[in-house]
Design a protein around this motif. Structure first.
Motif, PDB file in Angstrom:
ATOM      1  N   TRP A  12     108.027 -30.882  64.535  1.00  0.00           N
ATOM      2  CA  TRP A  12     108.173 -30.582  65.966  1.00  0.00           C
ATOM      3  C   TRP A  12     108.123 -29.080  66.214  1.00  0.00           C
ATOM      4  N   TYR A  16     105.506 -27.022  68.802  1.00  0.00           N
ATOM      5  CA  TYR A  16     105.856 -26.036  69.837  1.00  0.00           C
ATOM      6  C   TYR A  16     105.154 -24.712  69.561  1.00  0.00           C
ATOM      7  N   TRP A  23     103.192 -33.689  75.957  1.00  0.00           N
ATOM      8  CA  TRP A  23     104.235 -34.446  76.664  1.00  0.00           C
ATOM      9  C   TRP A  23     104.938 -33.589  77.709  1.00  0.00           C
ATOM     10  N   GLY A  50     116.766 -34.432  72.439  1.00  0.00           N
ATOM     11  CA  GLY A  50     115.316 -34.336  72.241  1.00  0.00           C
ATOM     12  C   GLY A  50     114.721 -33.761  73.513  1.00  0.00           C
ATOM     13  N   GLY A  51     115.436 -32.805  74.075  1.00  0.00           N
ATOM     14  CA  GLY A  51     115.168 -32.350  75.443  1.00  0.00           C
ATOM     15  C   GLY A  51     114.060 -31.329  75.554  1.00  0.00           C
ATOM     16  N   ASP A  72     118.170 -30.189  70.861  1.00  0.00           N
ATOM     17  CA  ASP A  72     116.895 -30.433  70.195  1.00  0.00           C
ATOM     18  C   ASP A  72     117.013 -29.886  68.786  1.00  0.00           C
ATOM     19  N   PHE A  73     116.340 -30.547  67.820  1.00  0.00           N
ATOM     20  CA  PHE A  73     116.453 -29.958  66.487  1.00  0.00           C
ATOM     21  C   PHE A  73     115.402 -28.898  66.219  1.00  0.00           C
ATOM     22  N   GLU A  96     120.500 -29.278  66.971  1.00  0.00           N
ATOM     23  CA  GLU A  96     121.123 -30.276  66.084  1.00  0.00           C
ATOM     24  C   GLU A  96     120.255 -31.506  66.023  1.00  0.00           C
ATOM     25  N   ASP A  97     120.528 -32.312  65.008  1.00  0.00           N
ATOM     26  CA  ASP A  97     119.921 -33.639  64.905  1.00  0.00           C
ATOM     27  C   ASP A  97     120.737 -34.588  65.798  1.00  0.00           C
ATOM     28  N   PHE A  98     120.066 -35.259  66.706  1.00  0.00           N
ATOM     29  CA  PHE A  98     120.757 -36.189  67.613  1.00  0.00           C
ATOM     30  C   PHE A  98     121.607 -37.196  66.834  1.00  0.00           C
ATOM     31  N   GLN A 112     113.943 -38.956  78.224  1.00  0.00           N
ATOM     32  CA  GLN A 112     112.529 -38.871  78.603  1.00  0.00           C
ATOM     33  C   GLN A 112     111.732 -38.406  77.387  1.00  0.00           C
ATOM     34  N   THR A 113     110.831 -39.249  76.953  1.00  0.00           N
ATOM     35  CA  THR A 113     109.945 -38.991  75.798  1.00  0.00           C
ATOM     36  C   THR A 113     110.665 -38.499  74.545  1.00  0.00           C
ATOM     37  N   PHE A 114     111.921 -38.914  74.385  1.00  0.00           N
ATOM     38  CA  PHE A 114     112.604 -38.689  73.108  1.00  0.00           C
ATOM     39  C   PHE A 114     112.495 -39.970  72.264  1.00  0.00           C
ATOM     40  N   ALA A 117     109.236 -40.560  70.692  1.00  0.00           N
ATOM     41  CA  ALA A 117     108.833 -39.556  69.711  1.00  0.00           C
ATOM     42  C   ALA A 117     109.432 -39.839  68.335  1.00  0.00           C
TER      43      ALA A 117
HETATM   44  C1  LIG Z   1     107.965 -35.584  72.715  1.00  0.00           C
HETATM   45  S1  LIG Z   1     109.136 -34.299  72.704  1.00  0.00           S
HETATM   46  C2  LIG Z   1     109.947 -34.525  74.279  1.00  0.00           C
HETATM   47  C3  LIG Z   1     110.650 -33.314  74.788  1.00  0.00           C
HETATM   48  C4  LIG Z   1     111.237 -33.472  76.205  1.00  0.00           C
HETATM   49  N1  LIG Z   1     112.104 -34.620  76.297  1.00  0.00           N
HETATM   50  C5  LIG Z   1     110.147 -33.540  77.249  1.00  0.00           C
HETATM   51  O1  LIG Z   1     110.011 -34.591  77.898  1.00  0.00           O
HETATM   52  O2  LIG Z   1     109.448 -32.540  77.435  1.00  0.00           O
HETATM   53  C6  LIG Z   1     110.354 -34.942  71.567  1.00  0.00           C
HETATM   54  C7  LIG Z   1     111.442 -33.934  71.261  1.00  0.00           C
HETATM   55  O3  LIG Z   1     112.427 -34.553  70.442  1.00  0.00           O
HETATM   56  C8  LIG Z   1     112.866 -33.607  69.460  1.00  0.00           C
HETATM   57  N2  LIG Z   1     113.443 -34.410  68.371  1.00  0.00           N
HETATM   58  C9  LIG Z   1     112.830 -35.337  67.618  1.00  0.00           C
HETATM   59  N3  LIG Z   1     113.690 -35.902  66.767  1.00  0.00           N
HETATM   60  C10 LIG Z   1     114.900 -35.320  66.996  1.00  0.00           C
HETATM   61  C11 LIG Z   1     116.202 -35.491  66.457  1.00  0.00           C
HETATM   62  N4  LIG Z   1     116.447 -36.385  65.484  1.00  0.00           N
HETATM   63  N5  LIG Z   1     117.212 -34.748  66.936  1.00  0.00           N
HETATM   64  C12 LIG Z   1     116.983 -33.841  67.915  1.00  0.00           C
HETATM   65  N6  LIG Z   1     115.774 -33.624  68.473  1.00  0.00           N
HETATM   66  C13 LIG Z   1     114.750 -34.360  68.025  1.00  0.00           C
HETATM   67  C14 LIG Z   1     111.619 -32.813  69.127  1.00  0.00           C
HETATM   68  O4  LIG Z   1     111.901 -31.579  68.560  1.00  0.00           O
HETATM   69  C15 LIG Z   1     110.961 -32.708  70.500  1.00  0.00           C
HETATM   70  O5  LIG Z   1     111.381 -31.563  71.192  1.00  0.00           O
END
Ligand SMILES: C[S@@+](CC[C@H](N)C(=O)[O-])C[C@H]1O[C@@H](n2cnc3c(N)ncnc32)[C@H](O)[C@@H]1O
Length: 205
Positions: A12, A16, A23, A50-51, A72-73, A96-98, A112-114, A117
């Protein structure tokens, strides 16, 4: 390598850094904005996991919500956010890891789109972890894709029936229906969800 190993923090972060972020819609989206706009209590504790670049957190902050956490990680989107919204408290930006978030903390989580992903193998774990991080009667609100995608990588689509199986044990379904105010590219392809945490998991034999 498994899907889980491929979709790690480094994956990820690289997306970026390469601006490979299709997305990212650059603003809060109508379904989530409408939900936020009718919330009466601005002190509730809200998590946006995952914001990414955090447009929901920005909107909440600018509208007087004082207890908002963007998680977000990947480091880059949080750094982008901090530069864009310098008045947001830096200790509310969680790299952090969610799946490691401490239980029982939040009144509301915005999605949203977390979910789409994550490796598909983590979907049941996501539902359980949402249950864990929410306070009793806390809510998970947002949008999920309502169709299957053929892509080898994220976003991974899904179906209402599949989602029901993950969330039913942990949540009451207040809303779980086709989204009527999606952004144009997602119209007819999203479900709007408002799920309320059950007091305890309910498994049907
Ligand atoms: C598709 S993006 C969506 C970002 C945001 N929600 C948006 O709509 O723009 C997925 C996000 O989830 C984060 N992510 C994925 N796995 C994660 C985890 N286990 N813990 C925290 N963040 C995570 C990624 O780094 C990425 O920023």
């Amino acid at each position: 390598m498994s899907e889980k190993d491929n979709l790690d923090q480094a994956y990820w972060e690289q997306r970026y850094r390469q601006n490979n972020t299709q997305w990212d819609v650059g603003d809060i989206t109508p379904p989530i904005k409408s939900y936020i706009d009718q919330l009466p209590d601005k002190r509730i504790k809200i998590l946006v996991p995952g914001g990414g670049n955090g447009y929901e957190a920005e909107y909440l902050h600018q509208n007087g919500f004082s207890n908002v956490f963007l998680l977000d990680f990947a480091a880059s989107p949080l750094a982008n956010f901090q530069a864009r919204v310098p008045s947001f408290p830096s200790d509310h930006l969680l790299q952090e890891d969610f799946f490691q978030v401490t239980p029982g903390q939040y009144d509301l989580v915005l999605e949203q789109t977390f979910f789409c992903a994550l490796p598909r193998g983590l979907r049941a774990h996501y539902a359980r972890q949402m249950y864990e991080v929410l306070k009793p009667q806390g809510k998970l609100v947002g949008v999920l894709f309502s169709e299957e995608f053929q892509n080898p990588g994220p976003p991974f689509g899904g179906t209402a029936m599949e989602y029901q199986a993950y969330f039913e044990p942990y949540f009451k379904f207040l809303h779980f229906e086709p989204c009527t105010n999606s952004i144009p590219p997602r119209q007819g392809r999203e479900l709007y969800i408002e799920l309320e945490r059950r007091p305890r998991p309910q498994f049907i034999a």
